[in-house]
Write an enzyme that holds these catalytic residues in place. Sequence first.
Site, PDB file in Angstrom:
ATOM      1  N   ARG A   1      57.390  -8.321  19.596  1.00 43.71           N
ATOM      2  CA  ARG A   1      56.307  -7.370  19.857  1.00 43.71           C
ATOM      3  C   ARG A   1      56.407  -6.770  21.259  1.00 43.71           C
ATOM      4  NH1 ARG A   1      55.705 -10.089  15.654  1.00 43.71           N
ATOM      5  NH2 ARG A   1      54.326  -9.388  13.985  1.00 43.71           N
TER       6      ARG A   1
ATOM      7  N   ASP B   1      35.601  -7.705  17.868  1.00 41.35           N
ATOM      8  CA  ASP B   1      36.987  -8.191  17.911  1.00 41.35           C
ATOM      9  C   ASP B   1      37.668  -7.612  19.145  1.00 41.35           C
ATOM     10  OD1 ASP B   1      38.809  -9.567  15.509  1.00 41.35           O
ATOM     11  OD2 ASP B   1      39.982  -8.493  17.028  1.00 41.35           O
TER      12      ASP B   1
HETATM   13  C1  LIG Z   1      42.525 -14.547  11.667  1.00 42.78           C
HETATM   14  S1  LIG Z   1      41.335 -13.360  12.178  1.00 42.78           S
HETATM   15  C2  LIG Z   1      39.870 -14.048  11.450  1.00 42.78           C
HETATM   16  C3  LIG Z   1      38.972 -12.997  10.817  1.00 42.78           C
HETATM   17  C4  LIG Z   1      37.719 -13.537  10.136  1.00 42.78           C
HETATM   18  N1  LIG Z   1      36.839 -14.187  11.076  1.00 42.78           N
HETATM   19  C5  LIG Z   1      38.065 -14.486   9.012  1.00 42.78           C
HETATM   20  O1  LIG Z   1      37.912 -15.698   9.139  1.00 42.78           O
HETATM   21  O2  LIG Z   1      38.531 -14.019   7.965  1.00 42.78           O
HETATM   22  C6  LIG Z   1      41.148 -13.742  13.920  1.00 42.78           C
HETATM   23  C7  LIG Z   1      40.638 -12.572  14.726  1.00 42.78           C
HETATM   24  O3  LIG Z   1      40.260 -13.033  16.032  1.00 42.78           O
HETATM   25  C8  LIG Z   1      40.511 -11.980  16.951  1.00 42.78           C
HETATM   26  N2  LIG Z   1      40.569 -12.521  18.320  1.00 42.78           N
HETATM   27  C9  LIG Z   1      41.510 -13.334  18.866  1.00 42.78           C
HETATM   28  N3  LIG Z   1      41.230 -13.561  20.166  1.00 42.78           N
HETATM   29  C10 LIG Z   1      40.089 -12.893  20.442  1.00 42.78           C
HETATM   30  C11 LIG Z   1      39.302 -12.742  21.620  1.00 42.78           C
HETATM   31  N4  LIG Z   1      39.637 -13.327  22.778  1.00 42.78           N
HETATM   32  N5  LIG Z   1      38.183 -11.974  21.563  1.00 42.78           N
HETATM   33  C12 LIG Z   1      37.822 -11.368  20.390  1.00 42.78           C
HETATM   34  N6  LIG Z   1      38.538 -11.467  19.256  1.00 42.78           N
HETATM   35  C13 LIG Z   1      39.654 -12.221  19.277  1.00 42.78           C
HETATM   36  C14 LIG Z   1      41.827 -11.404  16.468  1.00 42.78           C
HETATM   37  O4  LIG Z   1      42.027 -10.083  16.945  1.00 42.78           O
HETATM   38  C15 LIG Z   1      41.679 -11.473  14.952  1.00 42.78           C
HETATM   39  O5  LIG Z   1      41.246 -10.257  14.408  1.00 42.78           O
END
Ligand SMILES: C[S@@+](CC[C@H](N)C(=O)[O-])C[C@H]1O[C@@H](n2cnc3c(N)ncnc32)[C@H](O)[C@@H]1O
Length: 281
Positions: free
Chosen positions: A35, A147
Amino acid sequence: MSNITSGELEVLIDLIYRKTGIRFEEKKLYFISKRIEKRMNALGMEKFSEYLRLLRFSDRDNHEFQQLTDLLTINETYFFRDFPQMEVFAEQCLLEVSEKKAKAGRRSLRIWSAGCSTGEEPYTLAIILSEMLDDVSEWDIKITAGDIDTNALEKAKRGVYEIRSVRDVPPEYLSKYFKVSGGLYMVKDQIRNMVQFEHVNLSDKNQIRQKMGFDFIFCRNLLIYFDDISRKRLVDQFYVALNPGGYIFLGSSESVGRINTAFKLKKVGGHIVYYKGENQL
Ligand SMILES: C[S@@+](CC[C@H](N)C(=O)[O-])C[C@H]1O[C@@H](n2cnc3c(N)ncnc32)[C@H](O)[C@@H]1O
């Protein structure tokens, strides 16, 4: 990546950790390198040291860091993910809290979907509220969904999904809450209007401190990317942000009890749920 030293990569991993709370382990290095290469190609850079210098010293508005973050986050999600947990929320916790609030004459509900990715989770919650509350239009409802990933948020706001995202939506809800066109599923306005999307960095103390007054917090499948320290800092803040009697839902492999012992737990419908005690501040 050929021109990258392990020391330089460590500096970058540490920078990502300090800014986002996400801790990349060694086995993910190939994933990260690919990436970074993509970003360097986009910027016409050949040396990793040059890219690192940009991130550390010249990225004043955080623009490049945001571009990189958008590529590094894992956004896997779908509607009605972890169906049994959603059932417990719908049939037990939501009804308990809404009945209590209705009795007290406070017909408002505040829900936070923290780490909402492309929006499937908060829209699922809006569908559940529409189904479970007899008179949803008489409630003041706000689902705040945030997010760190700007691309995911754009998709969330569009509210248009492919079949794989809606595979677990009960058929009667699919026809009731989605418009289908050209093989795509568009969330209807009545559901979209219940959700407000925002860019948030959950490891930024100043952003999180302002969050208060939630009846329910969902932070599912995000803490697995954090290390123990950033995980605890965030869950402690969730405790503060919850109303007394409010519930927190994490992903199935993440346990609130191990992170913060102030939460109370009880068994409902065969599931363990965590909540903030009625008399807690
Ligand atoms: C695997 S997804 C989970 C989505 C949903 N909560 C679910 O369980 O289906 C994790 C999300 O956390 C977000 N994320 C990771 N670190 C973060 C941060 N420091 N602040 C806000 N969002 C974050 C990522 O961008 C991603 O979209």
